[in-house]
Structures are given as structure tokens and as C-alpha cells.
Enzyme design. Structure first.
Site, PDB file in Angstrom:
ATOM      1  CB  THR A 164      13.870  64.445  32.059  1.00 17.16           C
ATOM      2  OG1 THR A 164      12.753  64.355  31.174  1.00 17.16           O
ATOM      3  CG2 THR A 164      14.294  65.912  32.193  1.00 17.16           C
ATOM      4  CG  HIS A 165      12.020  60.514  33.136  1.00 16.73           C
ATOM      5  ND1 HIS A 165      11.650  60.043  34.370  1.00 16.73           N
ATOM      6  CD2 HIS A 165      11.557  61.778  33.053  1.00 16.73           C
ATOM      7  CE1 HIS A 165      10.970  60.994  35.012  1.00 16.73           C
ATOM      8  NE2 HIS A 165      10.910  62.060  34.232  1.00 16.73           N
ATOM      9  CB  SER A 286      37.833  44.447  20.805  1.00 21.11           C
ATOM     10  OG  SER A 286      37.619  43.052  20.748  1.00 21.11           O
ATOM     11  CG  ASN A 294      35.919  48.773  23.323  1.00 21.42           C
ATOM     12  OD1 ASN A 294      34.929  48.863  22.587  1.00 21.42           O
ATOM     13  ND2 ASN A 294      36.612  47.660  23.456  1.00 21.42           N
ATOM     14  CE1 TYR A 326      47.958  55.293  66.152  1.00 23.98           C
ATOM     15  CE2 TYR A 326      48.523  53.435  67.567  1.00 23.98           C
ATOM     16  CZ  TYR A 326      48.495  54.025  66.321  1.00 23.98           C
ATOM     17  OH  TYR A 326      48.994  53.356  65.233  1.00 23.98           O
ATOM     18  CD  GLN A 331      50.286  49.901  61.034  1.00 20.90           C
ATOM     19  OE1 GLN A 331      50.968  50.299  61.960  1.00 20.90           O
ATOM     20  NE2 GLN A 331      50.427  48.683  60.526  1.00 20.90           N
ATOM     21  CE  LYS A 334      49.858  55.345  58.069  1.00 23.65           C
ATOM     22  NZ  LYS A 334      48.952  55.478  59.205  1.00 23.65           N
TER      23      LYS A 334
END
Ligand code: ARG
Length: 471
Positions: A164-165, A286, A294, A326, A331, A334
Site C-alpha cells: 500500500t502506498h 536499446s 526494455n 442527424y 461522421q 468513427k
């Protein structure tokens, strides 16, 4: 102008226009880059509509039959890549209709748009697309849950520090930690399924906005598309995009959960933690530091979460204060939506493959679980079980820990006389409190005791099976 264009590229709404569209306007208003992804849904919707028109005698049965087989051919062509959508035709709807005209002739194809507008058409297409997206998203969530449940079962006894914390707090088992994500994903799947229910509504028959002056059988058309209901109000039906907001919102929450898992993968794979090693196939190197490996997948999932939140804000803002019904603004629903579907589904898929390939260093987890006085709560509980009010026990053990810190020793390195300086109730058995007892003691439903975790694994598994059986 229209006469100069081949049949298949003439504007289907060109009748009232004398001059051609400015090219920049054509590009600006075109939605083909996004809605080409809905070509299958568009054609499926048109087939249902044409069948219904024929069945109702609104258009001749022969024409309906020609339209249906023509559309099937256009679909096959589009899917095989034999027919490329033409950007000059503005959107997927006009592309399909124009191609249908090339295939079966303008006389019959021109009847397809009877009793329909692109406004109810696009609303249907995007609903069908959303339903498929919901299905595949839920399937991927279930697959990730399964991976996590299997791992949880394997690691039901492996102890690591719970935090916790971001400070070591109490020991937990790894299986318990993993099952926490199974619960988050369960709620996510529920949100998507919910969204699916509200999406499975057919807007066909709403026309441009007011309904259509033909005796449609709206329910028949909806049934052919597997939609459970028809929309109640035509103005709402052509302008409602709530279901896209809902998918985006559910996706934002789901990505938020995945970003938390991602963050832990990043932390746990550091040398400082040393809890996991990612498989080479799921890590990157890297260009300058040869030793680096990584956790880019996890980092990108974290980063992409920002974009998913942005897409949610975007659709909410597009819809904000839009008057009925409408508007072309719609449009813009999407691109962000499709991006969210792609990002979420690929993240779920990669996580489900990355996790089983990850090595969990359970010895290291266990070694650090014991350090830093992680069993202090258990020592306080020891006193509490002997009748000391928990608050007081907490205080006594706090002082004991303070003493141990000053001495530079862990709790298990103290002697019984050390303990007894703080309370005469400490007896020799306090020295035997260990990690295994600590986790085993948390034997409440939902707790980290390995027996509870095994039971939770079984419950999660049957829940998964029940979902599967329910389809
Ligand atoms: N591309 C449009 C959209 O995505 C299709 C509907 C166009 N309707 C219209 N009245 N221009 O919303």
C-alpha cells in the site's frame, strides 16, 4: 458534370447540383478512409433491407432478388480485394450502391435505397460493427482472464510483498494478486456485454429522420440481422451514438486496468524489484545500451491508455449540444472509435500471450516479502488474540519495530527478551510467526490464504465456463 463521369463515380445525390464539388471539399467531407471498414456491415444491412422490401411488395420480388445476389457479389469482390472502394464516392454506402449498379444495372440497383436514407443506414452499419467489436473484445477479455486464472492456480502458494502506498505492507500470494486483475476484467466484460445489449437495436425504417412512407416490416429486417429490437423513435435512432460512447467508456476503463497491470510489469521487471523476467519475444532492446531489455509492450499499453481516454473525450465532445437529428458531425464518430477498438483488442491479445511467457522469480519475491517488518501486523494480531485491544497492540508493535529499526534488525532477528521488553504477553511462539502463517491466517473469503485463493480460482473458472456456455 455527372454525364462526364462513368456511371460508377457519378454522385448519387448529384441531381440538384450544377457544378462539381470542390476537390478540397470532396476530401474534407469524405469518410471513406474510416467507413471502408464497415463494407461488410453495410452490405449485410442492405441485403436485409432489400429482402424486406421485396417481401413487403414495396419493390418487385425480381428486383429484390437481383439486388440481393448483386450485393453478395459486391461483398465477395470487396473482401477479396478485387473491387477497390473509390474515394471520390464519399463514403462506403455510395460506393456499394454504385458498384451494385455496375453489377446489376441501375434500374434494379436504384430501388435499393427505397425507404431508406444514409442516416439510418450508417446508424445501422456502425451498430453492427460495434456488436462485432463487443463480441471480439469480450472474447479477448475472457482469454486473458483464463491466462491469469491458470497463473493464479500455479502461484497460489507463492508469497510476495503486498503493497500500500507503494510501501511493503503485508505478504500476499501471487495468485491472489493476479486474481485481482481477473475481477477487474470481469467487470469490464460486463460493461461491454451491457453496451452490446443496447447496441442490438435496428434503426432501419427511421429514414433520414422522420420515418418512411412505406409499409415496412421493421422487425423482419431486424431479425435477419440478429438484432433483438427496433428503435422506438426515428429522430433518436438517426442521431443516437450512445453505444459508441459506451464502448469507448468501457474501453477506457478496461485500458485503465491494463495500464495498472502494465505499470506493475514495468516495475517488477526492474533490477530493483527483480520479480519477473519478460520473454525476449515480448521485450525490446536499446540502440545504444547493449545490456538493456526494455518492457516496451507494457510501457506502450500505459501510453496508449492516454489515447483511449482521448477518444472517449472526443466522442463525448462531438455529441455535446448537437441538435436533433442527424448532423454531419456524427461522421467524426468513427476514426477514434475504430482506433480504440484496435488498440484495446491488440493490447488484450498481447497481454494474454506475454504473461504465460513471463518468468516469475518466486524466490526473490519471497525473500523480500519477509524483509522490512512485513509481519508486524501479524505480531499485533498475536497480541490482540491474547486480549490486548488491537489499537494498543498496534502501538506496542510499533514501538517494537522502532526498536528493531534502531538496532538494524528484522523482527525475526529479535530475541524473546527483546519482545518481552514491550509486552509480557509475548511468548516463545511469537518467534515462529512466519510468512506462511501470515498468509494462511487470512482465511476469509476474498482473502489471500492459499486455500481461499484455490477456491477463488475454482469459482473464477466456473464463472468463465458459465459465460462460455451462455455464449
Ligand atoms: N459518412 C456519413 C456518416 O458517417 C454517412 C451518412 C451521411 N449522411 C448524410 N446525410 N450525408 O455519418
Amino acid at each position: 458534370m455527372d454525364e462526364q463521369q462513368p456511371q460508377s463515380t457519378a454522385k448519387l445525390w448529384g441531381g440538384r447540383f450544377d457544378r462539381p464539388t470542390d476537390q478540397a471539399v470532396e476530401a474534407y467531407t469524405s469518410s471513406i478512409d474510416a467507413d471502408r471498414r464497415m463494407v461488410r456491415q453495410d452490405i449485410t444491412g442492405s441485403i436485409a433491407h432489400a429482402r424486406m422490401l421485396g417481401r413487403q411488395g414495396i419493390i418487385p420480388a425480381d428486383d429484390a432478388g437481383a439486388i440481393v445476389s448483386g450485393l453478395s457479389r459486391v461483398l465477395a469482390e470487396a473482401e477479396s480485394g478485387a473491387y477497390q472502394l473509390d474515394p471520390r464516392l464519399e463514403d462506403v454506402h455510395m460506393n456499394v450502391e454504385a458498384r451494385l449498379g455496375d453489377v446489376i444495372g441501375g434500374e434494379a440497383s436504384g430501388k435499393l435505397h427505397t425507404a431508406r436514407s444514409r442516416n439510418d443506414q450508417v446508424a445501422l452499419d456502425v451498430r453492427l460493427f460495434t456488436l462485432e467489436a463487443v463480441q471480439s473484445t469480450v472474447r479477448l477479455i475472457r482469454a486473458l482472464q483464463e491466462v491469469l486464472i491458470d497463473l493464479a492456480e500455479r502461484h497460489a502458494d507463492d508469497i510476495l510483498p503486498g503493497y500500500t502506498h507503494m510501501q511493503r505492507a503485508q505478504p500476499v500470494v501471487l495468485g491472489h494478486h493476479l486474481l485481482a486483475y481477473v475481477e477487474m476484467l470481469e467487470r469490464d466484460a460486463g460493461r461491454f456485454a451491457d453496451c452490446g445489449q443496447r447496441t442490438a437495436v435496428s434503426p432501419l425504417g427511421s429514414g433520414a429522420l422522420a420515418g418512411v412512407p412505406y409499409p415496412l416490416d421493421r422487425i423482419y429486417a431486424a431479425q435477419q440481422l440478429g438484432l433483438a429490437a427496433i428503435s422506438e423513435n426515428s429522430l433518436d435512432a438517426v442521431s443516437d451514438r450512445d453505444f459508441i460512447v459506451e464502448y469507448n467508456a468501457a474501453a477506457a476503463i478496461c485500458m485503465m486496468h491494463l495500464s495498472r497491470m502494465a505499470e506493475e510489469i514495468v516495475l517488477w521487471s526492474t533490477t530493483e524489484f527483480g520479480f519477473i523476467t519478460l520473454d525476449d519475444a515480448f521485450a525490446t532492446g536499446s540502440s545504444i545500451m547493449p545490456q538493456k531489455k526494455n518492457p516496451d509492450v507494457a510501457e506502450l499499453a500505459r501510453g496508449k491508455t492516454g489515447r483511449i481516454y482521448g477518444n472517449l473525450m472526443s466522442i463525448l465532445t462531438i455529441l455535446k449540444a448537437l441538435p436533433l437529428s442527424y448532423n454531419r458531425d456524427l461522421q467524426e464518430d468513427k476514426p477514434g472509435f475504430f482506433d480504440t477498438v484496435d488498440t484495446l483488442t491488440s493490447t488484450l491479445d498481447i497481454f494474454a500471450r506475454m504473461l504465460p511467457a513471463t518468468t516469475f522469480h518466486t524466490n526473490r519475491m519471497r525473500a523480500v516479502a519477509r524483509a522490512n517488518y512485513a509481519l508486524a501486523t501479524d505480531v499485533a494480531d498475536y497480541l490482540a488474540r491474547k486480549g490486548v485491544p488491537f489499537r494498543e497492540a498496534h502501538h506496542v508493535v510499533g514501538a517494537l519495530v522502532g526498536y528493531a529499526v534502531r538496532e538494524g534488525r528484522e523482527l525475526h532477528e529479535l530475541t524473546l527478551p527483546d519482545y518481552q521488553r514491550f509486552s509480557p504477553l509475548f511468548e516463545a511462539d511469537v518467534l515462529t510467526i512466519d510468512l506462511v502463517d501470515s498468509v494462511a491466517a487470512r482465511d476469509v473469503p476474498g482473502g489471500t490464504a492459499p486455500v481461499q485463493v484455490q477456491a477463488a480460482v475454482q469459482r473464477a473458472r466456473s464463472r468463465l465456463e458459465a459465460h462460455r456456455a451462455a455464449g
